[in-house]
Design a protein around this motif. Structure first.
Motif, PDB file in Angstrom:
ATOM      1  N   VAL A  22       5.816 -32.343   3.191  1.00  0.00           N
ATOM      2  CA  VAL A  22       4.637 -32.048   3.034  1.00  0.00           C
ATOM      3  C   VAL A  22       4.394 -31.556   1.500  1.00  0.00           C
ATOM      4  O   VAL A  22       4.485 -31.994   0.545  1.00  0.00           O
ATOM      5  N   PHE A  23       5.491 -29.908   2.293  1.00  0.00           N
ATOM      6  CA  PHE A  23       5.654 -28.861   0.520  1.00  0.00           C
ATOM      7  C   PHE A  23       6.058 -29.751  -0.714  1.00  0.00           C
ATOM      8  O   PHE A  23       5.972 -29.858  -1.617  1.00  0.00           O
ATOM      9  N   ARG A  24       7.419 -30.572  -0.553  1.00  0.00           N
ATOM     10  CA  ARG A  24       9.062 -31.247  -1.248  1.00  0.00           C
ATOM     11  C   ARG A  24       7.411 -32.211  -1.879  1.00  0.00           C
ATOM     12  O   ARG A  24       7.395 -32.358  -2.834  1.00  0.00           O
ATOM     13  N   VAL A  25       6.540 -33.513  -0.692  1.00  0.00           N
ATOM     14  CA  VAL A  25       6.153 -33.640  -1.609  1.00  0.00           C
ATOM     15  C   VAL A  25       5.130 -33.127  -2.575  1.00  0.00           C
ATOM     16  O   VAL A  25       4.516 -33.359  -4.043  1.00  0.00           O
ATOM     17  N   MET A  26       4.269 -32.749  -1.854  1.00  0.00           N
ATOM     18  CA  MET A  26       3.085 -31.894  -2.984  1.00  0.00           C
ATOM     19  C   MET A  26       3.624 -31.187  -4.156  1.00  0.00           C
ATOM     20  O   MET A  26       2.801 -31.179  -5.100  1.00  0.00           O
ATOM     21  N   THR A  27       4.511 -30.846  -4.041  1.00  0.00           N
ATOM     22  CA  THR A  27       5.056 -29.538  -5.250  1.00  0.00           C
ATOM     23  C   THR A  27       5.239 -30.933  -5.987  1.00  0.00           C
ATOM     24  O   THR A  27       5.922 -30.635  -7.251  1.00  0.00           O
ATOM     25  N   SER A  28       6.214 -31.857  -5.655  1.00  0.00           N
ATOM     26  CA  SER A  28       6.878 -33.213  -6.578  1.00  0.00           C
ATOM     27  C   SER A  28       5.711 -33.620  -7.926  1.00  0.00           C
ATOM     28  O   SER A  28       6.408 -34.127  -9.068  1.00  0.00           O
ATOM     29  N   LEU A  29       4.519 -33.719  -6.729  1.00  0.00           N
ATOM     30  CA  LEU A  29       3.278 -34.750  -7.884  1.00  0.00           C
ATOM     31  C   LEU A  29       3.102 -34.226  -8.866  1.00  0.00           C
ATOM     32  O   LEU A  29       3.017 -35.366  -9.970  1.00  0.00           O
ATOM     33  N   ILE A  30       2.885 -32.975  -9.415  1.00  0.00           N
ATOM     34  CA  ILE A  30       2.479 -32.322 -10.703  1.00  0.00           C
ATOM     35  C   ILE A  30       3.799 -32.716 -11.796  1.00  0.00           C
ATOM     36  O   ILE A  30       3.455 -32.935 -12.578  1.00  0.00           O
ATOM     37  N   PHE A  31       4.936 -33.124 -11.261  1.00  0.00           N
ATOM     38  CA  PHE A  31       6.154 -33.231 -12.299  1.00  0.00           C
ATOM     39  C   PHE A  31       5.962 -35.158 -12.270  1.00  0.00           C
ATOM     40  O   PHE A  31       5.978 -35.013 -13.238  1.00  0.00           O
ATOM     41  N   ILE A  84      11.617 -37.036  -2.114  1.00  0.00           N
ATOM     42  CA  ILE A  84      12.586 -37.564  -0.953  1.00  0.00           C
ATOM     43  C   ILE A  84      14.110 -36.413  -0.670  1.00  0.00           C
ATOM     44  O   ILE A  84      14.001 -37.327   0.772  1.00  0.00           O
ATOM     45  N   GLY A  85      13.465 -35.504  -0.804  1.00  0.00           N
ATOM     46  CA  GLY A  85      14.461 -34.606  -0.100  1.00  0.00           C
ATOM     47  C   GLY A  85      16.294 -35.185  -0.741  1.00  0.00           C
ATOM     48  O   GLY A  85      17.146 -34.410  -0.262  1.00  0.00           O
TER      49      GLY A  85
END
Length: 148
Positions: A22-31, A84-85
């Motif tokens: 969830v942290f990865r996806v939430m962080t990546s969405l802004i980019f 997606i890691g």
């Protein structure tokens, strides 16, 4: 008492593992969304860069339009791989390296304190992912487990 509160607030191992993707996806969405904006709002962003007190420095680095396209490509591609890691550390590092000059040359200007510190917080999240790696449910984790 503080220990009791901390123990009460400590999530379970299962929930902790769920927080990592969830942290990865939430962080990546802004980019991913922001990178798409580099294409969809290209002229607006160029006009905004032109108002920056650092515009001459940016122009000396390269054509602002080309730099905007390149940063958009980095944000989209590596935002997706971060989500997606896949090559999590590399993705976080490349986005961080791309975000640093954007933050400096665009947001260190009068009236940009909010966006400046938003980017500082995001850089902290990227540094965390760079150091920690993808964690649970990341393709990196599954790939590394298989090769060991």
């Amino acid at each position: 008492m503080l220990e009791t509160i901390d123990n009460w607030l400590t999530p379970s191992v299962r929930l902790s593992r769920l927080v990592e993707p969830v942290f990865r996806v939430m962080t990546s969405l802004i980019f991913i969304i922001g990178g798409l904006g580099h294409f969809g709002q290209h002229q607006y962003m160029l006009d905004r860069m032109d108002k920056s007190p650092w515009r001459e420095v940016v122009n000396s680095i390269g054509d602002p339009s080309v730099l905007l396209w390149l940063s958009g490509v980095v944000f989209i591609i590596f935002g997706i791989t971060l989500a997606i890691g896949f090559f999590t550390r590399l993705s976080a590092l490349l986005i961080l390296v791309t975000l640093l000059p954007i933050t400096f040359f665009t947001h260190i200007a009068p009236g940009h304190v909010g966006p400046l510190f938003k980017n500082v917080a995001i850089m902290g999240a990227l540094a965390f992912l760079w150091f920690k790696g993808g964690g649970a449910y990341a393709l990196d984790y599954r790939w590394l487990k298989r090769t060991q």
